[in-house]
Design an enzyme around this catalytic site. Sequence first.
Site, PDB file in Angstrom:
ATOM      1  N   LYS A 142      21.312 -21.426  23.663  1.00  0.00           N
ATOM      2  CA  LYS A 142      20.982 -20.235  24.442  1.00  0.00           C
ATOM      3  C   LYS A 142      22.114 -19.991  25.435  1.00  0.00           C
ATOM      4  CE  LYS A 142      17.643 -18.105  27.494  1.00  0.00           C
ATOM      5  NZ  LYS A 142      16.304 -18.155  28.068  1.00  0.00           N
ATOM      6  N   LYS A 196      20.384 -17.746  20.539  1.00  0.00           N
ATOM      7  CA  LYS A 196      20.052 -16.569  21.340  1.00  0.00           C
ATOM      8  C   LYS A 196      21.195 -16.238  22.282  1.00  0.00           C
ATOM      9  CE  LYS A 196      16.809 -15.309  24.909  1.00  0.00           C
ATOM     10  NZ  LYS A 196      15.680 -15.739  25.682  1.00  0.00           N
TER      11      LYS A 196
HETATM   12  C1  PBG Z   1      13.336 -16.918  29.955  1.00  0.00           C
HETATM   13  C2  PBG Z   1      13.721 -16.058  28.825  1.00  0.00           C
HETATM   14  C3  PBG Z   1      14.672 -15.031  28.826  1.00  0.00           C
HETATM   15  C4  PBG Z   1      14.586 -14.422  27.580  1.00  0.00           C
HETATM   16  C5  PBG Z   1      13.631 -15.106  26.837  1.00  0.00           C
HETATM   17  N1  PBG Z   1      13.106 -16.134  27.609  1.00  0.00           N
HETATM   18  C6  PBG Z   1      15.548 -14.527  29.911  1.00  0.00           C
HETATM   19  C7  PBG Z   1      16.520 -15.389  30.545  1.00  0.00           C
HETATM   20  O1  PBG Z   1      16.821 -16.487  30.098  1.00  0.00           O
HETATM   21  O2  PBG Z   1      16.988 -14.976  31.599  1.00  0.00           O
HETATM   22  C8  PBG Z   1      15.386 -13.214  27.168  1.00  0.00           C
HETATM   23  C9  PBG Z   1      14.833 -12.403  26.068  1.00  0.00           C
HETATM   24  C10 PBG Z   1      15.437 -11.062  25.918  1.00  0.00           C
HETATM   25  O3  PBG Z   1      16.402 -10.675  26.599  1.00  0.00           O
HETATM   26  O4  PBG Z   1      14.929 -10.326  25.067  1.00  0.00           O
HETATM   27  N2  PBG Z   1      13.740 -18.201  29.970  1.00  0.00           N
END
Ligand code: PBG
Length: 324
Positions: free
Chosen positions: A196, A249
């Site tokens: 991520k 992601k």
């Molecule tokens: C939280 C989380 C996020 C997303 C999914 N879970 C945001 C972040 O890490 O700031 C993002 C999903 C998206 O942008 O569609 N941990």
Amino acid sequence: MHPLIRPRRNRKNNLVRHWRSETKWCRADLVYPVFLIEGSKQKQGISSLPGQYRWSLDELLPLAEKSLKMGVQAWALFPAIEKALKNPLASEAINPHGLICRALGELKKRFPELTLITDIALDPYSSDGHDGLVEDGNVLNDKSVDILAQMALLHAQSGADIVAPSDMMDGRVLAIRETLEENNFHNTQIISYCAKYASAFYGPFREALDSAPKSGDKKTYQMDPANKKEALLEMELDQSEGADILMVKPALAYLDIIHEIKEQSLLPIAAYNVSGEYAMIKAAAEKGWLDEKKAIAETLLSIKRAGADIIFTYFALDEGIDSL
Ligand code: PBG
């Protein structure tokens, strides 16, 4: 001279193009991210995510019916928590009567065939807007992991089929796996957000949950977009700690990472087509700058072609985008 080998022969009509097609996706590959809110008869628009809403529980029931009818059989749930309930300890994250637990119970009772996935991270609940606890400006690892493991167990007890740690703390997959095993949740799957990245493409999501970090950024835990080897390190750790499915992601700026992890891992791979990727297409389509449905179909196809078996996407319930 005529060319003897003409690749165009295999493109001459729909049927032979279908035979030649190396990649297909179907609705069962898609996971629909759903934002939840307290109250009843609520379907609140989100300005940076046109077509997406924060739903109250009663409104979710017809949505679940529609989703299942379309073949979209899995949801990822994200609760929008009232400001008054957010605090530095993110204590609402482990409230057994909180929004997410009630939603899990209700949905599982009404739609046992709908696979429910919950996000394991503290940001929706933390007044600091970080995925872990903050002390003196630092995001703490091990104390956060303790809460995340409790949270995962609570979600499993409330009806989650799959928990998805998205926090990027070290050792959290192992802590969650051990906690689930010790409590006899042997079949609860873990989709770990293993690669991520600290990405600009999460902007609209943070608006949806009002969850942006209040200070600093997420670079001490989310990964540097420059890195691929680091993704493989995270992959190895999450596999050895007991993840069932690995997630990359965002998706579009990281198709090479999806490909690499698909090649290297024996597990199924998920990719998250994130909020910013959704918003870009919707905004361009609104301006009439591209053909929305074709752009969506091509986007999903590219993520599948890169190697994703599962795609989390806000496009999951859009009509008229099917590849077949
Ligand atoms: C939280 C989380 C996020 C997303 C999914 N879970 C945001 C972040 O890490 O700031 C993002 C999903 C998206 O942008 O569609 N941990």
